[in-house]
Design a protein around this motif. Structure first.
Motif, PDB file in Angstrom:
ATOM      1  N   UNK A 125      -7.552   1.825 -10.641  1.00 25.80           N
ATOM      2  CA  UNK A 125      -7.524   3.420 -10.144  1.00 25.80           C
ATOM      3  C   UNK A 125      -5.806   3.754  -9.797  1.00 25.80           C
ATOM      4  N   UNK A 126      -5.385   2.907  -8.951  1.00 20.26           N
ATOM      5  CA  UNK A 126      -3.865   3.250  -8.849  1.00 20.26           C
ATOM      6  C   UNK A 126      -2.820   2.952 -10.166  1.00 20.26           C
ATOM      7  N   UNK A 127      -3.169   2.067 -10.765  1.00 20.37           N
ATOM      8  CA  UNK A 127      -2.447   2.020 -11.870  1.00 20.37           C
ATOM      9  C   UNK A 127      -2.497   2.744 -12.937  1.00 20.37           C
ATOM     10  N   UNK A 128      -3.642   3.512 -13.324  1.00 20.99           N
ATOM     11  CA  UNK A 128      -3.886   4.492 -14.494  1.00 20.99           C
ATOM     12  C   UNK A 128      -3.793   5.943 -13.628  1.00 20.99           C
ATOM     13  N   UNK A 129      -3.581   6.148 -12.331  1.00 26.95           N
ATOM     14  CA  UNK A 129      -3.120   7.304 -12.123  1.00 26.95           C
ATOM     15  C   UNK A 129      -1.390   7.121 -12.208  1.00 26.95           C
ATOM     16  N   UNK A 130      -0.849   6.028 -12.005  1.00 26.99           N
ATOM     17  CA  UNK A 130       0.572   5.901 -12.010  1.00 26.99           C
ATOM     18  C   UNK A 130       1.103   6.265 -13.534  1.00 26.99           C
TER      19      UNK A 130
ATOM     20  N   UNK B  86      -6.060   0.701  -0.153  1.00 24.95           N
ATOM     21  CA  UNK B  86      -5.033  -0.385  -0.647  1.00 24.95           C
ATOM     22  C   UNK B  86      -4.636  -1.375   0.432  1.00 24.95           C
ATOM     23  N   UNK B  87      -4.369  -0.643   1.461  1.00 26.05           N
ATOM     24  CA  UNK B  87      -3.830  -1.542   2.923  1.00 26.05           C
ATOM     25  C   UNK B  87      -5.083  -2.653   3.364  1.00 26.05           C
ATOM     26  N   UNK B  88      -6.224  -2.279   3.142  1.00 26.02           N
ATOM     27  CA  UNK B  88      -7.409  -2.929   3.554  1.00 26.02           C
ATOM     28  C   UNK B  88      -7.890  -3.910   2.605  1.00 26.02           C
ATOM     29  N   UNK B  89      -7.939  -3.423   1.260  1.00 22.74           N
ATOM     30  CA  UNK B  89      -8.704  -4.337   0.201  1.00 22.74           C
ATOM     31  C   UNK B  89      -7.604  -4.897  -0.990  1.00 22.74           C
TER      32      UNK B  89
ATOM     33  N   UNK C 236      -3.540 -10.337  -6.806  1.00 23.21           N
ATOM     34  CA  UNK C 236      -3.912 -10.957  -7.924  1.00 23.21           C
ATOM     35  C   UNK C 236      -4.623 -10.297  -9.106  1.00 23.21           C
ATOM     36  N   UNK C 237      -5.277  -9.028  -8.593  1.00 30.82           N
ATOM     37  CA  UNK C 237      -5.984  -8.467  -9.677  1.00 30.82           C
ATOM     38  C   UNK C 237      -5.035  -7.541 -10.715  1.00 30.82           C
ATOM     39  N   UNK C 238      -3.818  -7.261 -10.043  1.00 31.29           N
ATOM     40  CA  UNK C 238      -3.019  -6.331 -10.419  1.00 31.29           C
ATOM     41  C   UNK C 238      -2.679  -6.619 -12.074  1.00 31.29           C
ATOM     42  N   UNK C 239      -2.194  -7.851 -12.354  1.00 30.93           N
ATOM     43  CA  UNK C 239      -1.759  -7.945 -13.711  1.00 30.93           C
ATOM     44  C   UNK C 239      -3.034  -8.229 -14.659  1.00 30.93           C
ATOM     45  N   UNK C 240      -4.337  -8.605 -13.945  1.00 29.05           N
ATOM     46  CA  UNK C 240      -5.442  -8.991 -14.842  1.00 29.05           C
ATOM     47  C   UNK C 240      -6.021  -7.267 -15.318  1.00 29.05           C
ATOM     48  N   UNK C 241      -5.805  -6.386 -14.603  1.00 27.38           N
ATOM     49  CA  UNK C 241      -5.988  -5.215 -14.821  1.00 27.38           C
ATOM     50  C   UNK C 241      -5.227  -4.524 -15.798  1.00 27.38           C
ATOM     51  N   UNK C 242      -3.984  -4.799 -15.576  1.00 31.22           N
ATOM     52  CA  UNK C 242      -3.055  -4.545 -16.743  1.00 31.22           C
ATOM     53  C   UNK C 242      -3.101  -4.859 -17.979  1.00 31.22           C
ATOM     54  N   UNK C 243      -3.754  -6.324 -18.193  1.00 34.76           N
ATOM     55  CA  UNK C 243      -4.178  -6.966 -19.310  1.00 34.76           C
ATOM     56  C   UNK C 243      -5.495  -6.318 -20.012  1.00 34.76           C
ATOM     57  N   UNK C 244      -6.374  -6.087 -19.233  1.00 38.81           N
ATOM     58  CA  UNK C 244      -7.891  -5.843 -19.808  1.00 38.81           C
ATOM     59  C   UNK C 244      -8.079  -4.080 -19.950  1.00 38.81           C
TER      60      UNK C 244
ATOM     61  N   UNK D  11       0.729  -1.254  -0.084  1.00 40.19           N
ATOM     62  CA  UNK D  11      -0.100  -0.172   0.194  1.00 40.19           C
ATOM     63  C   UNK D  11       0.744   1.334   0.002  1.00 40.19           C
ATOM     64  N   UNK D  12       2.047   1.222   0.668  1.00 35.01           N
ATOM     65  CA  UNK D  12       2.822   2.475   0.863  1.00 35.01           C
ATOM     66  C   UNK D  12       3.490   2.828  -0.490  1.00 35.01           C
ATOM     67  N   UNK D  13       3.810   1.861  -1.227  1.00 30.87           N
ATOM     68  CA  UNK D  13       4.530   2.065  -2.429  1.00 30.87           C
ATOM     69  C   UNK D  13       3.578   2.321  -3.701  1.00 30.87           C
ATOM     70  N   UNK D  14       2.273   1.759  -3.736  1.00 26.88           N
ATOM     71  CA  UNK D  14       1.395   1.971  -4.655  1.00 26.88           C
ATOM     72  C   UNK D  14       0.824   3.284  -4.477  1.00 26.88           C
TER      73      UNK D  14
END
Length: 337
Positions: free
Chosen positions: A265-270, A174-177, A218-226, A136-139
């Protein structure tokens, strides 16, 4: 000097007589060349990752060997010189998802299903215990990159306290979910996946550009793909693939969909911040036309009811990257050294 070092490396590996041609690179300082006419007429790919420019091939080789050990199609390592930043890799070919689908649109559901099934398989295996956590801190820090680069690129410094408030809000969610638990490759999208129909199962998907892998949700790479920054994945296909992963993994559907929207949300902001930084700092404006698509993904993710507070903060502080605004950023682009 780098060219002479490459010659020495290739000669020592028995590939000194091979023909060399440049391959398209990425946003890093790495360069790639395709080699033909090697031993017994073989082909290969040379990765030139100069340590003096901050590159290190060892994370790539470690993850490549891990993936290969799971039966997945990472490039085999034919020769390596980590000290000087050279790798000789198996050539998996040119059938990138991003190229195959425009030529054979009927294959799109098959390719995406194979990529989703690969993630489900990968996530059943424990991640390497040497990897850092994408926590969560890094993200949260990376989600704030638009405050550091996108707003300044528009000549709009962030309002006092805005970045701190947003960081605290997204970090708490992020820390919670979205706790880290699996290997995430972090650049899992259509230009890093190669279709290998001659192989079977998950090995039909060739893997590239995974040296930044970490332990994440586990959702991170799936969101990257889709939610691909480079191409539009049809919304009905996205929905089917999300359902497919949830069914294959046995995840709780409600919790997973919330994490999926949050990590999107995190990935697209990054990505918005990185694209602005690539222009301003590195003189690479070619990613700016992708910003409107990334913003569209971001708005879709923020439509999840659980993210209403984050949506309010984003819309309060970050303007939509319209083509006109992207053009303004391009005019401020630093010349490339």
């Amino acid at each position: 000097m780098a060219e002479r070092s490459a010659d020495t490396f290739l000669s020592g590996a028995g590939w000194g007589a091979a023909q060399r041609a440049p391959l398209a690179g990425d946003a890093s300082n790495r360069r790639y060349e395709r080699l033909t006419g090697g031993p017994d007429g073989a082909g290969a790919v040379l990765m030139d990752a100069p340590p003096q420019r901050g590159e290190d091939v060892r994370p790539f080789t470690a993850i490549a060997r891990h993936l290969s050990g799971l039966g997945l199609s990472a490039p085999a390592i034919l020769a390596e010189d980590a000290e000087n930043g050279f790798l000789l890799l198996e050539d998996l070919g040119d059938a990138l998802f991003a190229r195959v689908i425009p030529r054979h649109p009927a294959l799109e559901p098959t390719l995406y299903a194979a990529a989703v099934d690969l993630l489900a398989d990968l996530h059943r295996a424990p991640p390497p215990d040497t990897l850092p956590a994408y926590d969560a801190d890094l993200m949260a820090d990376l989600a704030c990159l638009p405050f550091d680069w996108y707003l300044p690129a528009l000549g709009r410094p962030a309002p006092a306290g805005a970045k701190k408030a947003f960081a605290a809000a997204i970090r708490a969610q992020l820390a919670r979910h979205a706790p880290p638990s699996v290997l995430v490759l972090r650049d899992y999208h259509s230009e890093n996946l190669i279709w290998l129909p001659g192989r079977t199962g998950a090995a039909r998907v060739g893997l590239l550009d995974f040296q930044d892998a970490m332990v994440g949700h586990p959702a991170y790479d799936l969101i990257s793909l889709l939610e691909d920054a480079r191409r539009d994945v049809p919304a009905p296909l996205q929905a089917r693939m999300l359902d497919r992963y949830i069914a294959a993994s046995g995840a709780d559907a409600g919790a997973f969909r919330r994490a999926y929207a949050l990590l999107g949300t995190q990935r697209n902001l990054r990505i918005l911040g990185v694209f602005a930084r690539l222009c301003l700092r590195d003189g690479k404006p070619g990613y700016l036309p992708l910003m409107p698509r990334v913003w569209g993904h971001l708005m879709h993710d923020l439509s999840h009811p659980a993210l209403a507070g984050l949506r309010s903060l984003v819309l309060r502080h970050l303007p939509e990257p319209t083509p006109a605004l992207c053009h303004r950023i391009a005019r401020r682009c630093s010349p490339r050294p």
